[in-house]
Design a protein around this motif. Structure first.
Motif, mmCIF file in Angstrom:
data_model
loop_
_atom_site.group_PDB
_atom_site.id
_atom_site.type_symbol
_atom_site.label_atom_id
_atom_site.label_comp_id
_atom_site.label_asym_id
_atom_site.label_seq_id
_atom_site.Cartn_x
_atom_site.Cartn_y
_atom_site.Cartn_z
ATOM 1 N N ILE A 108 37.826 5.213 50.526
ATOM 2 C CA ILE A 108 38.761 4.226 51.465
ATOM 3 C C ILE A 108 40.053 4.916 51.885
ATOM 4 O O ILE A 108 40.347 4.826 52.968
ATOM 5 C CB ILE A 108 39.125 2.964 50.255
ATOM 6 N N ALA A 109 40.660 5.572 50.878
ATOM 7 C CA ALA A 109 41.920 6.391 51.160
ATOM 8 C C ALA A 109 41.734 7.341 52.166
ATOM 9 O O ALA A 109 42.720 7.478 53.139
ATOM 10 C CB ALA A 109 42.582 6.936 49.772
ATOM 11 N N ASP A 110 40.817 8.004 52.157
ATOM 12 C CA ASP A 110 40.585 8.928 52.960
ATOM 13 C C ASP A 110 40.171 8.570 54.441
ATOM 14 O O ASP A 110 40.577 8.879 55.530
ATOM 15 C CB ASP A 110 39.482 10.210 52.530
ATOM 16 N N PHE A 111 39.127 7.557 54.520
ATOM 17 C CA PHE A 111 38.491 7.278 55.609
ATOM 18 C C PHE A 111 39.564 6.159 56.383
ATOM 19 O O PHE A 111 39.613 6.215 57.636
ATOM 20 C CB PHE A 111 37.207 6.675 55.697
ATOM 21 N N ASP A 112 39.801 5.113 55.519
ATOM 22 C CA ASP A 112 40.694 3.776 56.381
ATOM 23 C C ASP A 112 42.256 4.381 56.576
ATOM 24 O O ASP A 112 42.726 3.493 57.189
ATOM 25 C CB ASP A 112 40.414 2.910 55.451
ATOM 26 N N TYR A 113 42.672 5.174 55.873
ATOM 27 C CA TYR A 113 43.944 5.607 55.808
ATOM 28 C C TYR A 113 44.479 6.913 56.261
ATOM 29 O O TYR A 113 45.127 6.991 57.328
ATOM 30 C CB TYR A 113 44.761 4.941 54.575
ATOM 31 N N LYS A 114 43.899 7.788 55.593
ATOM 32 C CA LYS A 114 44.625 9.181 55.866
ATOM 33 C C LYS A 114 44.408 9.592 57.214
ATOM 34 O O LYS A 114 44.882 10.254 57.838
ATOM 35 C CB LYS A 114 43.996 9.866 54.725
ATOM 36 N N ARG A 115 42.900 9.317 57.623
ATOM 37 C CA ARG A 115 42.564 9.755 58.806
ATOM 38 C C ARG A 115 43.216 8.854 60.156
ATOM 39 O O ARG A 115 43.406 9.335 61.247
ATOM 40 C CB ARG A 115 41.171 9.546 59.220
ATOM 41 N N ARG A 126 29.028 1.139 44.517
ATOM 42 C CA ARG A 126 28.386 2.272 45.141
ATOM 43 C C ARG A 126 27.999 2.072 46.378
ATOM 44 O O ARG A 126 27.850 2.887 47.144
ATOM 45 C CB ARG A 126 27.211 2.650 44.152
ATOM 46 N N ALA A 127 27.337 0.725 46.670
ATOM 47 C CA ALA A 127 26.849 0.544 48.086
ATOM 48 C C ALA A 127 28.126 0.601 49.016
ATOM 49 O O ALA A 127 27.891 0.989 50.365
ATOM 50 C CB ALA A 127 26.321 -0.737 47.929
ATOM 51 N N GLY A 128 29.354 0.186 48.713
ATOM 52 C CA GLY A 128 30.403 0.112 49.570
ATOM 53 C C GLY A 128 30.980 1.623 49.813
ATOM 54 O O GLY A 128 31.182 1.920 50.854
ATOM 55 N N ALA A 129 30.738 2.465 48.913
ATOM 56 C CA ALA A 129 31.052 3.702 49.004
ATOM 57 C C ALA A 129 30.005 4.297 49.953
ATOM 58 O O ALA A 129 30.452 5.397 50.840
ATOM 59 C CB ALA A 129 30.927 4.710 47.894
ATOM 60 N N ALA A 130 28.808 3.945 50.116
ATOM 61 C CA ALA A 130 27.733 4.342 51.062
ATOM 62 C C ALA A 130 28.154 4.351 52.390
ATOM 63 O O ALA A 130 27.722 5.191 53.333
ATOM 64 C CB ALA A 130 26.433 3.806 50.568
ATOM 65 N N ILE A 131 28.920 3.198 52.787
ATOM 66 C CA ILE A 131 29.081 3.211 54.353
ATOM 67 C C ILE A 131 30.089 4.225 54.828
ATOM 68 O O ILE A 131 30.305 4.090 55.964
ATOM 69 C CB ILE A 131 29.649 1.564 54.501
ATOM 70 N N TYR A 132 30.891 4.982 53.856
ATOM 71 C CA TYR A 132 31.658 5.882 54.366
ATOM 72 C C TYR A 132 31.122 7.306 54.333
ATOM 73 O O TYR A 132 31.760 8.050 55.023
ATOM 74 C CB TYR A 132 32.911 5.960 53.121
ATOM 75 N N THR A 133 29.565 7.241 54.301
ATOM 76 C CA THR A 133 29.163 8.434 54.556
ATOM 77 C C THR A 133 28.583 8.512 56.076
ATOM 78 O O THR A 133 28.881 7.617 56.791
ATOM 79 C CB THR A 133 27.783 8.575 53.829
ATOM 80 N N GLU A 134 28.313 9.645 56.770
ATOM 81 C CA GLU A 134 28.167 9.786 57.983
ATOM 82 C C GLU A 134 26.973 8.846 58.484
ATOM 83 O O GLU A 134 27.072 8.181 59.499
ATOM 84 C CB GLU A 134 27.526 11.153 58.308
ATOM 85 N N GLU A 135 26.028 8.726 57.567
ATOM 86 C CA GLU A 135 25.071 7.843 58.158
ATOM 87 C C GLU A 135 25.232 6.470 57.975
ATOM 88 O O GLU A 135 24.742 5.586 58.718
ATOM 89 C CB GLU A 135 23.770 7.974 57.144
ATOM 90 N N GLY A 136 26.107 6.168 56.795
ATOM 91 C CA GLY A 136 26.557 5.154 56.592
ATOM 92 C C GLY A 136 27.473 4.525 57.749
ATOM 93 O O GLY A 136 27.376 3.170 58.374
ATOM 94 N N GLN A 137 28.305 5.256 58.463
ATOM 95 C CA GLN A 137 29.064 5.084 59.577
ATOM 96 C C GLN A 137 28.297 4.848 60.710
ATOM 97 O O GLN A 137 28.770 3.719 61.575
ATOM 98 C CB GLN A 137 30.162 6.018 59.956
#
Length: 404
Positions: free
Chosen positions: A85-92, A296-307
């Protein structure tokens, strides 16, 4: 003899969506041959994406082995999810939010109601009008809103910030100084947004008057316009005045699996007291954590395929929004929203009240929406439809409305 929390007795009627459900069920029982299309509540209809399902299965298998079994989750949530979450939703997005400032929960609705626990009952709240009912109702339960004034449809100790057609359904800075400001963009129910520079004005204002902003960003994944902030922490100074609420329900379809998070920067203080510490204490005491398999399922949406799969889901609902927007416009309705949010906000025809139009649509078109007055006094004369239905039902619903 025991005593009850009498603030509950001040609440008018039942929760908005409970009232709608009762009215629809009563109509259905009286008209069992009618097929009702529901575009009222913001519940998703697409199944969970394949990457989420695969991850859930893998996580369940882990729970069945001694070596990988998980019990209670860490207080803040699992590090693998908070880091993602920190990397994808905020840092980027250039927002300075760290993983240990993120609290994993079972949804933004819970957090928006529970966040009041860390604030004194003496605080005065300001809300957009119309507004998501949970903000006001939970403050009323806590005794923070004064008395309900039925003739006005308002609470005596709440600052209402009208969001009308004249203001492009966005709030203006209040004349009376609040202690807590609730903002939701993209907005529920109107679908409206404000630009990043306009949001910066709110951050500057909150820091100036010593208020805290509770910022509900549950619909940020639906933003399509470039000049709309995805997080309040894109604004300078937000770390010292803002708490942000997020949800996996609308972006990844987790309405039935429940997952969300709240961000409280460590720079946000009342005197020398960090609100982060207060929320951590509350969180650890009253909440036992979202399940491991769901995190775990929530983290999966931050993968390339999840996005990719999440974007496909969002595109599907936003295409429904386009269908509703165009169909209602062609039928002569005055409509807004549906561009950065999956909600369409329409003016009721022929001077009907919001509930009169609800009954009219239900009886004449067998379509369910949400009366605008249920979101606050400025919602009277308006109506909300959601884009979360199936494409086929969305087409059929609009065809029925156009035929009226």
């Amino acid at each position: 003899m025991f005593k009850i929390n009498e603030n509950y007795l001040k609440l008018p009627g039942s929760y908005l969506f409970s009232t709608i459900a009762k009215k629809v069920n009563t109509y259905q029982l009286a008209n069992p041959d009618k097929e009702i299309i529901r575009l009222g509540i913001g519940d998703v209809t697409l199944p969970l994406s394949p990457v989420v399902i695969d991850t859930l299965h893998s996580a369940v298998d882990e729970m069945g082995k001694k070596e990988t079994f998980k019990g209670y989750a860490p207080d803040l949530g699992y590090e693998f999810l908070r880091d993602a979450i920190a990397d994808f939703d905020y840092k980027r997005r250039g927002a300075d939010i760290k993983a240990d400032e993120i609290f994993i929960s079972d949804g933004a609705k819970s957090d928006s109601g529970n966040i009041g626990d860390i604030f004194s009952v003496d605080n005065k709240i300001a809300v957009c009008d119309p507004v998501y009912p949970v903000y006001v109702d939970t403050n009323a339960m806590a005794g923070r809103t004064g008395d309900y004034l039925p003739d006005l449809g308002k609470w005596s100790n709440v600052i209402y910030m009208p969001c009308t057609k004249e203001t492009n359904f966005a709030p203006e800075l209040p004349k009376e100084t609040p202690d807590i400001i609730y903002l939701c963009f993209p907005n529920n129910p109107t679908g409206a947004t404000i630009t990043k520079s306009e949001l910066q004005r709110w951050v500057d204002y909150a820091n100036k008057v010593g208020a805290v902003i509770i910022y509900d960003a549950a619909y940020e994944a639906y933003i399509s316009e470039d000049d709309v902030a995805h997080t309040i922490y894109e604004c300078e100074g937000a770390r010292t005045c803002a708490i942000e609420l997020r949800s996996f329900s609308k972006n990844a379809g987790f309405t039935g699996t429940r997952l969300g998070f709240t961000v409280i920067p460590k720079d946000l203080k009342c005197g020398d007291v960090m609100l982060h510490s207060l929320w951590a204490r509350r969180h650890g005491t009253k909440f036992n954590g979202a399940p491991y398999i769901i995190q775990r399922a929530g983290a999966a949406i931050y993968t390339e395929e999840g996005q990719k799969q999440t974007k496909s889901m969002i595109d599907y609902y936003m295409n429904n929004a386009k269908v509703i927007l165009k169909g209602l416009t062609d039928a002569g309705y005055t409509v807004s929203g549906g561009v950065n949010a999956p909600y369409i906000w329409l003016k009721t025809p022929d001077n009907m009240t919001s509930w009169e139009f609800f009954d009219y649509l239900l009886e004449k078109a067998n379509v369910v929406g949400t009366p605008g007055s249920g979101f606050g006094p400025s919602g009277e004369g308006y109506f909300r439809l959601t884009a979360f239905g199936s494409y086929e039902n969305t087409i059929r619903a609009i065809d029925r409305i156009k035929a009226l």
